[in-house]
Design a protein around this motif. Structure first.
Motif, short mmCIF file in Angstrom:
data_model
loop_
_atom_site.label_atom_id
_atom_site.label_comp_id
_atom_site.label_asym_id
_atom_site.label_seq_id
_atom_site.Cartn_x
_atom_site.Cartn_y
_atom_site.Cartn_z
N HIS A 126 0.82 -1.22 0.00
CA HIS A 126 0.00 0.00 0.00
C HIS A 126 0.86 1.28 0.00
O HIS A 126 0.32 2.37 -0.15
N LEU A 127 2.18 1.12 0.14
CA LEU A 127 3.07 2.27 0.06
C LEU A 127 3.98 2.21 -1.16
O LEU A 127 4.99 2.91 -1.24
N SER A 128 3.64 1.39 -2.12
CA SER A 128 4.42 1.32 -3.35
C SER A 128 4.05 2.49 -4.26
O SER A 128 2.95 3.05 -4.15
N PRO A 129 4.93 2.90 -5.17
CA PRO A 129 4.62 4.03 -6.06
C PRO A 129 3.32 3.84 -6.85
O PRO A 129 2.62 4.82 -7.13
N ALA A 130 2.99 2.60 -7.18
CA ALA A 130 1.80 2.35 -7.99
C ALA A 130 0.52 2.70 -7.27
O ALA A 130 -0.55 2.81 -7.89
N CYS A 131 0.56 2.88 -5.95
CA CYS A 131 -0.64 3.16 -5.17
C CYS A 131 -1.01 4.64 -5.14
O CYS A 131 -2.05 5.01 -4.59
N PHE A 132 -0.19 5.49 -5.74
CA PHE A 132 -0.44 6.93 -5.70
C PHE A 132 -0.54 7.50 -7.11
O PHE A 132 0.02 6.92 -8.05
N PRO A 133 -1.25 8.61 -7.27
CA PRO A 133 -1.32 9.25 -8.60
C PRO A 133 0.08 9.57 -9.10
O PRO A 133 0.91 10.11 -8.36
N ARG A 134 0.35 9.23 -10.35
CA ARG A 134 1.71 9.35 -10.86
C ARG A 134 2.24 10.78 -10.78
O ARG A 134 3.44 11.01 -10.59
N GLN A 135 1.35 11.78 -10.94
CA GLN A 135 1.82 13.16 -10.90
C GLN A 135 2.24 13.61 -9.52
O GLN A 135 2.80 14.69 -9.35
N HIS A 136 1.98 12.78 -8.50
CA HIS A 136 2.32 13.14 -7.13
C HIS A 136 3.41 12.25 -6.53
O HIS A 136 3.64 12.30 -5.32
N VAL A 137 4.08 11.46 -7.36
CA VAL A 137 5.16 10.61 -6.84
C VAL A 137 6.50 11.08 -7.39
O VAL A 137 6.58 11.72 -8.44
N CYS A 138 7.56 10.77 -6.67
CA CYS A 138 8.90 11.14 -7.10
C CYS A 138 9.90 10.25 -6.39
O CYS A 138 9.54 9.49 -5.47
N GLU A 139 11.15 10.32 -6.81
CA GLU A 139 12.22 9.59 -6.14
C GLU A 139 13.42 10.51 -5.96
O GLU A 139 13.85 11.18 -6.91
N ILE A 140 13.95 10.53 -4.77
CA ILE A 140 15.14 11.31 -4.44
C ILE A 140 16.35 10.40 -4.63
O ILE A 140 16.41 9.31 -4.06
N SER A 141 17.32 10.85 -5.43
CA SER A 141 18.46 9.99 -5.71
C SER A 141 19.69 10.81 -6.08
O SER A 141 19.65 12.03 -6.16
N ARG A 142 20.77 10.08 -6.34
CA ARG A 142 22.05 10.65 -6.78
C ARG A 142 22.57 11.75 -5.85
O ARG A 142 23.12 12.75 -6.30
N LEU A 143 22.42 11.54 -4.54
CA LEU A 143 23.03 12.48 -3.61
C LEU A 143 24.54 12.28 -3.67
O LEU A 143 25.04 11.16 -3.58
N ALA A 144 25.27 13.38 -3.83
CA ALA A 144 26.73 13.33 -3.91
C ALA A 144 27.32 14.52 -3.19
O ALA A 144 26.82 15.65 -3.33
N HIS A 194 4.51 12.20 -2.47
CA HIS A 194 4.85 10.83 -2.14
C HIS A 194 6.25 10.53 -2.68
O HIS A 194 6.43 10.30 -3.88
N GLY A 195 7.22 10.54 -1.78
CA GLY A 195 8.61 10.39 -2.17
C GLY A 195 9.16 9.02 -1.85
O GLY A 195 8.76 8.37 -0.87
N PHE A 196 10.10 8.59 -2.67
CA PHE A 196 10.76 7.31 -2.48
C PHE A 196 12.26 7.51 -2.55
O PHE A 196 12.76 8.41 -3.22
N VAL A 197 12.99 6.66 -1.85
CA VAL A 197 14.43 6.76 -1.82
C VAL A 197 15.01 5.39 -1.52
O VAL A 197 14.39 4.57 -0.83
N THR A 198 16.18 5.12 -2.08
CA THR A 198 16.91 3.89 -1.82
C THR A 198 18.23 4.28 -1.16
O THR A 198 19.12 4.83 -1.81
N ILE A 199 18.35 4.01 0.13
CA ILE A 199 19.53 4.41 0.88
C ILE A 199 19.91 3.34 1.89
O ILE A 199 19.18 2.37 2.08
N GLU A 200 21.06 3.54 2.53
CA GLU A 200 21.47 2.63 3.58
C GLU A 200 20.55 2.80 4.79
O GLU A 200 20.18 3.91 5.16
N PRO A 201 20.18 1.71 5.44
CA PRO A 201 19.37 1.80 6.67
C PRO A 201 20.01 2.69 7.73
O PRO A 201 19.31 3.38 8.47
#
Length: 280
Positions: A126-144, A194-201
Motif C-alpha cells: 500500500h506504500l508502493s509508487p503504484a498506489c499513488f497518482p503518478r503526478q504526485h510521486v517522485c524519487e530522491i536519488s544521486r546524492l553526492a 509521495h517520495g521514495f528513496v533507496t539508501i542505507e538503513p
C-alpha cells in the motif's frame, strides 16, 4: 497549497541535539549560520546541470566506482531528463559542495528507479509508487558530496554518510542533511508529496533523528552496498522536523526559489518568493 490528504499532526518528540550527529562536534554550533557557508540553488541551465553531472562523475564514477567512467566526465542517465536538480555551493568560491536530484512523473509516467531495481521486492504494497497518482510521486536519488567537503567515517561500507562525519569546517557534516531538506522542499513546491528513496538503513536512522521519517517498504539488497527502499510523505517531514531543521529548511527554500548571488552565478537575480507551506 491544497493537500490531498488531511493535515498530519505533529507527534511529541524528544529534542534532538544536532551537535550529536557527528563526532568531535562543536557544542556552540548554530545551524542558523549554515547559509553563511553554503548556498542552495536549482540547476536550470545546461551549464548548471553539467556542473552537477561533473560532480556526480567524480563521486560515483571516480571515487566510489558505482558507475562506469564516461569520456565526457559527466555522470548522466535517462532519468535526468525528467528530474529536478539542486545543489549546495560554497558561498566564497562558488564550488559545488553537494548535489541531489528529484525524479518525477509529471510529464512522463514511466517507472521510477526504485520500481525497476526493487521489482517484486516491495513488502508494503500500500506504500508502493503504484498506489499513488503518478503526478504526485517522485524519487530522491544521486546524492553526492564533493570529496573536499567530507571526510570518510570509520565504516567504509556506509557510502552515504561521509558528509555527516566531522570535518575541518563545522558545517560540512550537515551538507547531506541540507540536500535532503532541499529535495523535500522541491517535493512540496511541485506537489510530489509521495517520495521514495533507496539508501542505507544507517542513513535512514540518522535522518529520522532530525524528523525525516522514512518508512521501510522492503528488505535491503546489495546494490552499491546495502540499500533498502523507503517511502516518505513530504508533508509529514514538515510536520515532524525538529525546530532548528525546519528553520534551516525554510532558509534553503528561500534560496532555491531565487537565483544565486553574483559570487556563484553571473545571471541576474530574480524576485524572491516563498512557499506557502514554509510560512504557514
Amino acid at each position: 497549497m491544497t493537500l490531498l490528504n488531511p493535515p498530519l499532526s505533529q507527534p511529541e518528540q524528544k529534542r534532538f541535539d544536532p551537535a550529536k550527529l557527528a563526532e568531535n562536534s562543536d557544542d556552540q554550533i548554530n545551524l542558523s549560520d549554515f547559509n553563511k557557508y553554503f548556498y542552495a540553488s536549482q540547476a536550470i541551465s545546461h551549464q548548471q546541470k553539467n556542473k552537477v553531472f561533473r560532480l556526480r562523475h567524480k563521486v560515483y564514477c571516480e571515487e566510489l566506482n558505482f558507475e562506469p567512467a564516461r569520456l565526457s566526465g559527466l555522470e548522466q542517465d535517462d532519468f535526468d531528463r525528467r528530474a529536478l536538480h539542486c545543489s549546495l555551493a560554497d558561498t566564497q568560491s562558488g564550488e559545488l559542495a553537494g548535489t541531489v536530484r528529484l525524479i518525477h512523473c509529471q510529464q512522463d509516467p514511466g517507472p521510477l528507479p526504485i520500481e525497476t531495481y526493487f521489482a517484486g521486492r516491495i513488502t508494503v504494497p500500500h506504500l508502493s509508487p503504484a498506489c499513488f497518482p503518478r503526478q504526485h510521486v517522485c524519487e530522491i536519488s544521486r546524492l553526492a558530496v564533493a570529496a573536499q567537503f567530507r571526510r570518510r567515517i570509520k565504516d567504509s561500507a556506509a557510502k552515504d554518510l561521509p558528509a555527516l562525519s566531522s570535518s575541518s569546517r563545522p558545517f560540512n557534516r550537515y551538507i547531506a542533511i541540507g540536500l535532503y531538506l532541499m529535495a523535500t522542499a522541491l517535493c512540496l513546491e511541485n506537489g510530489y508529496y509521495h517520495g521514495f528513496v533507496t539508501i542505507e538503513p544507517s542513513l535512514a536512522r540518522v535522518l529520522q533523528r532530525i524528523g525525516i521519517h522514512f518508512n521501510p517498504i522492503g528488505e535491503a539488497i546489495d546494490f552499491n552496498g546495502k540499500r533498502a527502499p523507503y517511502y516518505l510523505d513530504a508533508r509529514d517531514v514538515v510536520a515532524n522536523l525538529q525546530p532548528e531543521y525546519r528553520d534551516l529548511m525554510r532558509r534553503l527554500t528561500d534560496q532555491l526559489l531565487t537565483e544565486p548571488p553574483q559570487s556563484i552565478s553571473n545571471k541576474p537575480t530574480i524576485a524572491n518568493t516563498s512557499l506557502k507551506w514554509a510560512i504557514a
